[in-house]
Design an enzyme around this catalytic site. Structure first.
Site, PDB file in Angstrom:
ATOM      1  N   SER A  88     -15.483-111.011  49.037  1.00 20.62           N
ATOM      2  CA  SER A  88     -14.315-111.885  49.224  1.00 20.62           C
ATOM      3  C   SER A  88     -13.025-111.075  49.313  1.00 20.62           C
ATOM      4  CB  SER A  88     -14.211-112.861  48.049  1.00 20.62           C
ATOM      5  OG  SER A  88     -13.923-112.136  46.858  1.00 20.62           O
TER       6      SER A  88
ATOM      7  N   HIS B 221     -34.216 -75.340  42.770  1.00 20.02           N
ATOM      8  CA  HIS B 221     -32.977 -75.388  41.994  1.00 20.02           C
ATOM      9  C   HIS B 221     -32.467 -73.950  41.880  1.00 20.02           C
ATOM     10  CE1 HIS B 221     -30.098 -77.362  39.576  1.00 20.02           C
ATOM     11  NE2 HIS B 221     -30.771 -77.600  38.478  1.00 20.02           N
TER      12      HIS B 221
ATOM     13  N   GLU C 105     -26.322-107.018  40.324  1.00 23.44           N
ATOM     14  CA  GLU C 105     -25.605-107.265  41.584  1.00 23.44           C
ATOM     15  C   GLU C 105     -25.349-105.943  42.319  1.00 23.44           C
ATOM     16  OE1 GLU C 105     -22.269-109.921  41.306  1.00 23.44           O
ATOM     17  OE2 GLU C 105     -21.330-109.124  43.115  1.00 23.44           O
TER      18      GLU C 105
ATOM     19  N   GLY D 261     -39.376 -74.273  31.538  1.00 18.80           N
ATOM     20  CA  GLY D 261     -40.760 -73.786  31.624  1.00 18.80           C
ATOM     21  C   GLY D 261     -40.878 -72.527  32.482  1.00 18.80           C
TER      22      GLY D 261
ATOM     23  N   GLY E 281     -38.523 -86.343  43.100  1.00 16.64           N
ATOM     24  CA  GLY E 281     -39.767 -86.059  43.806  1.00 16.64           C
ATOM     25  C   GLY E 281     -40.534 -87.335  44.119  1.00 16.64           C
TER      26      GLY E 281
ATOM     27  N   TYR F  10     -46.920 -79.392  38.332  1.00 22.48           N
ATOM     28  CA  TYR F  10     -47.238 -80.679  38.956  1.00 22.48           C
ATOM     29  C   TYR F  10     -46.571 -81.804  38.159  1.00 22.48           C
ATOM     30  CZ  TYR F  10     -50.090 -83.351  42.253  1.00 22.48           C
ATOM     31  OH  TYR F  10     -50.514 -84.151  43.296  1.00 22.48           O
TER      32      TYR F  10
END
Ligand SMILES: NC(=O)C1=CN([C@@H]2O[C@H](COP(=O)(O)OP(=O)(O)OC[C@H]3O[C@@H](n4cnc5c(N)ncnc54)[C@H](O)[C@@H]3O)[C@@H](O)[C@H]2O)C=CC1
Ligand SMILES: CC(=O)[C@](C)(O)C(=O)O
Ligand SMILES: [Mg+2]
Ligand SMILES: [Mg+2]
Length: 347
Positions: free
Chosen positions: A269, A123, A247, A101, A152, A37
């Site tokens: 421009s 994955h 920007e 993990g 996620g 989780y």
């Protein structure tokens, strides 16, 4: 449906041809166990639940994320369990622990992969680099992948807004003959906008390249380079940050997202257009060799090795946080914090 992407025709799956009702029908007898989780876990589990699927969550009791799961409405003993109990109860095991993990939990997951169950990844890492992870699934289970192309956090946010994040999907092993409908139903269920097909190897190599490249690594590198040059030439932090980051994120990238690069250019421009059209190729040529080195490092399994090595240490979170802190405390991102505060909508 078949669609042209440039001159290449690809087959993609949308919610039109595979509606949510169909996905619910396909998965009506399944118990989807979301293991882990962290970031993907909450996004996928909550979207599946809100879409009407039968979902449980597996997480280590006593961890911070266990408490987060409780706060999100998962009920201990009903829809929230210790990892092993969730592995036992689930018919589809969504392996959403961190990639490092997953190595530690694999023996437990494997033990509960009885014939006909499905093992789901977001994955291609664990399976592709199985010489390093040891993740070799038994032959009599489906092995499938849905990889949302984004955080996620965005997967959940976009779902709540009624939008959808694109995902890739792949089938590594079809033991039941139903892997395809299972994986597409899950892809629709987790809130994908549309799904495009890949395989585990191509998913992991493109994903590791993208996050190290333009999505996260290269973008920070190019920001830092321009910011430094501006500062070294006497520009203030405000000016350098606005001209490098603010920007881009506030004004120009939304235009690119909406209608493409040429349209963003066309809304700037003619001076800017002339310069950008002249300079994009030198930037491409300067960075392409770095991308080539990166892709090779991914392909050779070196990126996987580094990630496993560092993220398997017991204090990996502390170490990552230290490095994030260094970024956060850099002048550029400190300037960013002030600039964000000044956005009228944040007042
Ligand atoms: N973060 C993201 O948004 C994305 C992640 N993915 C993939 O989704 C999968 C899950 O990734 P994240 O959600 O980022 O994972 P994460 O790094 O947030 O970790 C998920 C959970 O694994 C637990 N965990 C870690 N090591 C453990 C261990 N040894 N034993 C038991 N639990 C352990 C953590 O406590 C956490 O609750 C990975 O395969 C990742 O590559 C794919 C797309 C985007
Ligand atoms: C968010 C995502 O898709 C990444 C960047 O590949 C990841 O978090 O691993
Ligand atoms: Mg990704
Ligand atoms: Mg990734």
């Amino acid at each position: 449906m078949k669609l042209k992407f440039g001159t290449v025709e690809e087959d993609v799956v949308t919610r039109e041809e595979f509606p949510l009702e169909k996905a619910r029908e396909v998965l009506k007898d399944e118990v989807i166990a979301v293991l882990g989780y962290g970031v993907q876990g909450p996004g996928q589990a909550l979207n599946l639940k809100d879409n009407g699927f039968n979902v449980i969550v597996g997480q280590r009791k006593g961890s911070k994320t266990w408490d987060k799961a409780v706060a999100d409405g998962w009920v201990p003993g009903e829809t929230l369990f210790e990892l092993e109990e969730a592995c036992e109860k689930g018919t589809i095991l969504q392996f959403l622990l961190s990639d490092a993990g997953q190595i530690a939990l694999w023996p437990t997951v494997k033990k509960h992969l009885s014939p006909g169950k499905a093992l789901y990844f977001s994955h291609g890492f664990g399976v592709t680099y199985n010489d390093q992870t040891g993740i070799i699934p038994p032959k009599d289970v489906d092995v499938i992948l849905v990889a949302p192309k984004g955080s996620g956090t965005s997967l959940r946010r976009m779902f709540v807004e009624g939008r959808g994040l694109n995902s890739s999907f792949a089938i590594y092993q079809d033991a039941t003959g139903k892997a395809r409908e299972r994986v597409i139903a899950l892809g629709i269920g987790v809130g994908s906008g549309y799904l495009f097909e890949t395989d585990f190897y191509r998913e992991v190599t493109s994903d590791l390249t993208g996050e190290r490249g333009t999505l996260m690594g290269a973008i920070q590198g190019i920001f830092a380079a321009q910011y430094e040059v501006l500062r070294e030439n006497g520009h203030s932090p405000s000016e350098a940050f606005n001209e490098t980051v603010e920007e881009l994120t506030q004004s120009l990238m939304p235009l690119v997202a909406e209608n493409g690069m040429d349209w963003m250019y066309a809304n700037c421009s003619t001076t800017a257009q002339r310069g950008a059209l002249d300079w994009w190729k030198p930037f491409r040529d300067a960075s392409k060799p770095v991308f080539e080195d990166l892709y090779k490092s991914v392909k050779d399994g070196k990126e996987a090795a580094k990630s496993i090595e560092s993220n398997s240490k017991s204090d990996y979170r502390v170490k990552l946080e230290e490095e994030l802190k260094e970024l956060r405390e850099s002048e550029m991102w400190q300037a960013g914090a002030t600039v964000r505060k000044l956005r009228p909508e944040n007042n």
